[in-house]
Design an enzyme around this catalytic site. Structure first.
Site, mmCIF file in Angstrom:
data_model
loop_
_atom_site.group_PDB
_atom_site.id
_atom_site.type_symbol
_atom_site.label_atom_id
_atom_site.label_comp_id
_atom_site.label_asym_id
_atom_site.label_seq_id
_atom_site.Cartn_x
_atom_site.Cartn_y
_atom_site.Cartn_z
ATOM 1 N N CYS A 180 0.825 -1.218 0.000
ATOM 2 C CA CYS A 180 0.000 0.000 0.000
ATOM 3 C C CYS A 180 0.858 1.266 0.000
ATOM 4 C CB CYS A 180 -0.964 0.002 1.178
ATOM 5 S SG CYS A 180 -0.182 0.253 2.776
ATOM 6 N N HIS A 224 -3.377 4.763 10.560
ATOM 7 C CA HIS A 224 -4.708 4.193 10.743
ATOM 8 C C HIS A 224 -4.604 2.674 10.789
ATOM 9 C CE1 HIS A 224 -5.700 8.247 9.266
ATOM 10 N NE2 HIS A 224 -6.797 8.119 9.989
ATOM 11 N N CYS A 279 -1.446 0.676 9.350
ATOM 12 C CA CYS A 279 -0.831 1.398 8.237
ATOM 13 C C CYS A 279 -0.228 2.672 8.829
ATOM 14 C CB CYS A 279 -1.917 1.708 7.212
ATOM 15 S SG CYS A 279 -1.324 2.529 5.739
ATOM 16 N N HIS A 334 0.063 11.261 16.356
ATOM 17 C CA HIS A 334 -0.647 10.533 15.295
ATOM 18 C C HIS A 334 0.343 9.634 14.561
ATOM 19 C CE1 HIS A 334 -3.357 9.823 11.890
ATOM 20 N NE2 HIS A 334 -2.320 10.065 11.105
ATOM 21 N N ASP A 366 -8.346 -5.332 6.890
ATOM 22 C CA ASP A 366 -8.182 -6.043 5.613
ATOM 23 C C ASP A 366 -6.809 -6.697 5.492
ATOM 24 O OD1 ASP A 366 -6.489 -3.914 5.378
ATOM 25 O OD2 ASP A 366 -7.403 -3.071 3.566
ATOM 26 N N ARG A 393 -4.377 -4.643 9.725
ATOM 27 C CA ARG A 393 -3.275 -3.935 9.063
ATOM 28 C C ARG A 393 -3.118 -2.559 9.683
ATOM 29 N NH1 ARG A 393 -3.295 -0.411 4.316
ATOM 30 N NH2 ARG A 393 -5.502 -0.908 4.020
#
Ligand code: FE
Length: 130
Positions: A65, A105, A119, A102, A109, A117
């Protein structure tokens, strides 16, 4: 867990600009641009802001990704999750539990056994190689 609290000015003085943009302003780095996207050396991924251990290299996988992906955090206590409905999407935001920075996310999936996952932006992390 010791909470790390710093002012915006202190974070800006301490962190590289791109880390400020991710950690303190909830930014997202461009896909395939981060330094850890295709790094699979053994070690611990710590928070670029406060040094808290967030993920182990053992949980890292190539999601394709464009961002570092992990199947699980280093510990349940290491991260906080919160619903994020910005940009017209409902996602789950992942933050460093110690400093509130932060990170990215989490999605359900994942191709891994956990189906999860994480990410995560490279600029939010620092790899301490073993
Ligand atoms: Fe942190």
């Amino acid at each position: 867990m010791t909470k790390v609290v710093r002012s915006d000015a202190e974070w800006r003085a301490q962190l590289r600009p791109r880390a400020v943009r991710i950690l303190r302003q909830k930014g997202t780095e461009a896909p395939f641009s981060g330094e850890y996207d295709h790094v699979f050396e053994p070690g611990s991924y710590i928070c670029a802001g406060c040094g808290s251990k967030l993920f182990s290299s053992e949980a890292k996988f190539d999601s394709g990704c464009g961002w570092p992906a992990f199947s699980a955090p280093a510990s349940e206590a290491a991260i906080d999750e919160e619903s994020d409905s910005s940009y017209g999407m409902v996602r789950t935001e992942v933050m460093c539990a110690a400093c509130g920075g932060h990170l990215g996310h989490v999605f359900d999936d994942g191709p891994t056994p956990t189906g999860i996952r994480y990410c995560i932006n490279s600029a939010a992390l620092r790899l301490e190689e073993e």
